[in-house]
Design a protein around this motif. Structure first.
Motif, PDB file in Angstrom:
ATOM      1  N   PRO A 191     -12.569  38.161  -0.151  1.00  0.00           N
ATOM      2  CA  PRO A 191     -11.463  37.284  -0.341  1.00  0.00           C
ATOM      3  C   PRO A 191     -10.317  37.856  -1.381  1.00  0.00           C
ATOM      4  N   ASP A 192      -9.084  37.916  -1.034  1.00  0.00           N
ATOM      5  CA  ASP A 192      -8.051  38.725  -2.098  1.00  0.00           C
ATOM      6  C   ASP A 192      -7.058  38.039  -2.262  1.00  0.00           C
ATOM      7  N   TRP A 193      -6.291  37.042  -1.326  1.00  0.00           N
ATOM      8  CA  TRP A 193      -5.000  36.506  -1.520  1.00  0.00           C
ATOM      9  C   TRP A 193      -5.111  35.292  -0.697  1.00  0.00           C
ATOM     10  N   SER A 194      -4.201  34.292  -1.049  1.00  0.00           N
ATOM     11  CA  SER A 194      -4.094  32.962  -0.481  1.00  0.00           C
ATOM     12  C   SER A 194      -2.834  32.379  -0.863  1.00  0.00           C
ATOM     13  N   HIS A 195      -2.190  31.668   0.134  1.00  0.00           N
ATOM     14  CA  HIS A 195      -0.794  30.934  -0.440  1.00  0.00           C
ATOM     15  C   HIS A 195      -0.803  29.711   0.382  1.00  0.00           C
ATOM     16  N   GLY A 196      -0.272  28.862  -0.158  1.00  0.00           N
ATOM     17  CA  GLY A 196       0.292  27.408   0.709  1.00  0.00           C
ATOM     18  C   GLY A 196       1.591  27.501   1.187  1.00  0.00           C
ATOM     19  N   TYR A 197       2.115  26.854   2.117  1.00  0.00           N
ATOM     20  CA  TYR A 197       3.508  27.012   2.567  1.00  0.00           C
ATOM     21  C   TYR A 197       3.936  25.427   3.056  1.00  0.00           C
ATOM     22  N   GLY A 198       4.900  25.023   2.698  1.00  0.00           N
ATOM     23  CA  GLY A 198       5.448  23.778   2.966  1.00  0.00           C
ATOM     24  C   GLY A 198       4.510  22.632   2.673  1.00  0.00           C
ATOM     25  N   LEU A 199       4.548  21.499   3.246  1.00  0.00           N
ATOM     26  CA  LEU A 199       3.906  20.416   2.753  1.00  0.00           C
ATOM     27  C   LEU A 199       2.613  19.977   3.603  1.00  0.00           C
ATOM     28  N   ALA A 207       1.266  24.773   6.176  1.00  0.00           N
ATOM     29  CA  ALA A 207       0.289  25.975   6.768  1.00  0.00           C
ATOM     30  C   ALA A 207      -0.245  26.691   5.315  1.00  0.00           C
ATOM     31  N   ALA A 208      -1.405  27.219   5.542  1.00  0.00           N
ATOM     32  CA  ALA A 208      -1.972  27.934   4.440  1.00  0.00           C
ATOM     33  C   ALA A 208      -2.558  29.357   5.214  1.00  0.00           C
ATOM     34  N   VAL A 209      -2.535  30.112   4.099  1.00  0.00           N
ATOM     35  CA  VAL A 209      -2.820  31.636   4.601  1.00  0.00           C
ATOM     36  C   VAL A 209      -3.776  32.376   3.743  1.00  0.00           C
ATOM     37  N   MET A 231       6.421  33.684   6.550  1.00  0.00           N
ATOM     38  CA  MET A 231       6.280  32.390   6.600  1.00  0.00           C
ATOM     39  C   MET A 231       7.076  31.327   6.648  1.00  0.00           C
ATOM     40  N   PRO A 232       8.070  31.388   5.423  1.00  0.00           N
ATOM     41  CA  PRO A 232       8.867  30.234   5.525  1.00  0.00           C
ATOM     42  C   PRO A 232      10.011  30.069   6.773  1.00  0.00           C
ATOM     43  N   ARG A 233      10.205  31.243   7.139  1.00  0.00           N
ATOM     44  CA  ARG A 233      11.054  31.305   8.364  1.00  0.00           C
ATOM     45  C   ARG A 233      10.182  30.797   9.707  1.00  0.00           C
ATOM     46  N   LEU A 234       9.128  31.464   9.662  1.00  0.00           N
ATOM     47  CA  LEU A 234       8.251  30.891  10.735  1.00  0.00           C
ATOM     48  C   LEU A 234       8.116  29.409  10.651  1.00  0.00           C
ATOM     49  N   LEU A 235       7.630  28.753   9.765  1.00  0.00           N
ATOM     50  CA  LEU A 235       7.573  27.298   9.540  1.00  0.00           C
ATOM     51  C   LEU A 235       8.597  26.695  10.003  1.00  0.00           C
ATOM     52  N   GLU A 236       9.931  26.958   9.591  1.00  0.00           N
ATOM     53  CA  GLU A 236      11.070  26.492  10.294  1.00  0.00           C
ATOM     54  C   GLU A 236      11.394  26.741  11.708  1.00  0.00           C
ATOM     55  N   ARG A 237      11.089  27.722  12.072  1.00  0.00           N
ATOM     56  CA  ARG A 237      11.349  28.200  13.446  1.00  0.00           C
ATOM     57  C   ARG A 237      10.360  26.998  14.309  1.00  0.00           C
ATOM     58  N   TYR A 238       9.058  26.869  14.003  1.00  0.00           N
ATOM     59  CA  TYR A 238       8.281  26.315  14.829  1.00  0.00           C
ATOM     60  C   TYR A 238       7.773  24.666  14.392  1.00  0.00           C
TER      61      TYR A 238
END
Length: 414
Positions: free
Chosen positions: A70-78, A60-62, A48-55
């Motif tokens: 529901p088992d797992w979630s994470h927020g990325y970036g701002l 984003a949140a997953v 995810m960190p590299r995908l955010l940078e690439r695009y």
């Protein structure tokens, strides 16, 4: 101007409770499936960190569903870059856009379950109490062939593919005025423009007609009916169909094609595009479509399993390529046959200026994926993430069905 990327993640992975949490797991996944579930989580988190940078996606949140919960979630970036506010999967709100249609379809099915709506009968006689003098305009095609099921599956031959929404300061139309001529869809009226039942024609306008159906048969405003019938039973406590967007924060900022921050729009067409939600809440929604770990049947007590089966059954002549070429469409979800013989159910969501989201699940395996983003690059990011997820699960698919670049995300984890 490109959006500056800030390599920052928020919220460590955490466990979620489903709509009917158990004290302990009743059914453990098979070892090979448990391994693939862990691999999916690890590969997504690494990529995810590299995908955010690439695009050039600020945030984003997953979320993942495993073993039917529901088992797992994470927020990325701002979520809001100029304030340094990080994405939090439990509280950062996104516009779900056309994923709203899946909630609308489920709401319709609650009315079917009560005997208030008939799926395979013409929709117009079922909305007459709330339609006033409005009727589908006369056309060369049979309006009585516009059934509820065909509207749900985009096979009713209806106009108005989608809605742009209204910017702040511009009042939304009434629902009936929108059906007569949607100001945020080129003043297009809802009408039958192709033979019903003969092919797939994506119609957000059809879901505005379903919004009228729900309002009529539930005898409540659409937003209240959807909340009481679907959102609240599934503990989707952050989700709503608001008349105007929530303030930012908690609503994420969104950006236009030039990377400039743009205000969130509001909608008359709530059923087609108006859901505001979090990734965690959408993960809870996915559990409704699959069995649970403690012998819970699909529907989870909200809907009968037979109605979930009907939703996940392709309608005749519903072939489409919403994300996967060779997809078909059920009642509110796109459906794609995987090489394993299992079925992928999914729905993209895209609102102006640049909300790009995706839900996907393999009901038979009890797994699901949610990704929500807030900039133009999110459209490509979600596709790469879907590919990574399927590959990690060992669910092969034809690369050309995704536009030929499904493997591009592999470089994100090198």
């Amino acid at each position: 101007m490109r959006i500056a990327f800030i390599a920052m993640t928020a919220m460590s992975a955490f466990l979620l409770s489903g709509p009917a949490p158990a004290q302990a797991p009743c059914r453990q996944p098979a070892p090979h499936q448990a391994d693939s579930d862990v691999a999916a989580r690890q590969r997504i988190h690494a990529a995810m960190p590299r995908l955010l940078e690439r695009y050039q996606v600020p945030g984003a949140a997953v979320a993942l569903v495993q073993n039917g919960v529901p088992d797992w979630s994470h927020g990325y970036g701002l979520a809001i870059p100029d304030q340094g506010i990080q994405v939090d999967p439990s509280s950062t709100l996104f516009q779900a856009a056309s994923i709203s249609k899946s909630v609308t379809a489920l709401t319709v099915l609650t009315l079917v379950q009560q005997g208030r709506v008939a799926l395979d009968q013409a929709i117009m006689p079922q909305v007459q109490g709330g339609a006033g003098s409005w009727q589908l305009p006369a056309s060369p095609y049979d309006r009585n062939a516009v059934t509820v099921a065909r509207v749900l599956s985009h096979t009713a031959g209806l106009s108005v593919p989608g809605y742009g929404g209204f910017p702040p300061g511009t009042p939304a139309q009434s629902l009936l005025a929108s059906l007569k001529g949607a100001a945020d869809a080129g003043d297009t009226s809802l009408k039958v423009v192709e033979p019903p039942g003969q092919g797939f024609r994506y119609s957000g306008g059809g879901y505005s007609l379903l919004q009228l159906l729900i309002r009529t048969q539930a005898d409540k405003p659409f937003a209240i009916a959807a909340a009481q019938r679907i959102l609240q039973p599934l503990a989707m406590t952050s989700s709503r169909f608001p008349a105007t967007p929530t303030a930012s924060p908690p609503l994420a900022a969104t950006f236009d094609d030039q990377g400039q921050r743009a205000p969130a729009r509001h909608f008359t067409a709530l059923a087609a595009a108006g859901l505001q939600t979090t990734t965690i809440d959408l993960a809870r929604l996915l559990t409704l479509l699959m069995p649970g770990p403690c012998e819970e049947e699909p529907g989870r007590g909200v809907l009968e399993p037979t109605l979930i089966q009907r939703l996940l059954t392709p309608m005749p002549n519903s072939d489409n390529d919403l994300v996967f070429k060779g997809s078909r469409y059920g009642l509110g979800m796109a459906l794609y046959p995987l090489a394993s013989g299992r079925q992928l159910a999914y729905h993209p969501g895209d609102n102006l200026p640049n909300w790009h989201n995706l839900i996907a699940l393999i009901p038979e395996r009890g797994v699901g994926l949610v990704v929500m983003t807030n900039a133009a690059g999110g459209r490509a990011l979600r596709k790469d993430l879907l590919c990574l997820w399927l590959d990690a699960l060992g669910e092969s698919h034809h690369e050309d069905s995704m536009g030929g670049d499904c493997a591009s995300a592999e470089t994100a984890v090198d």
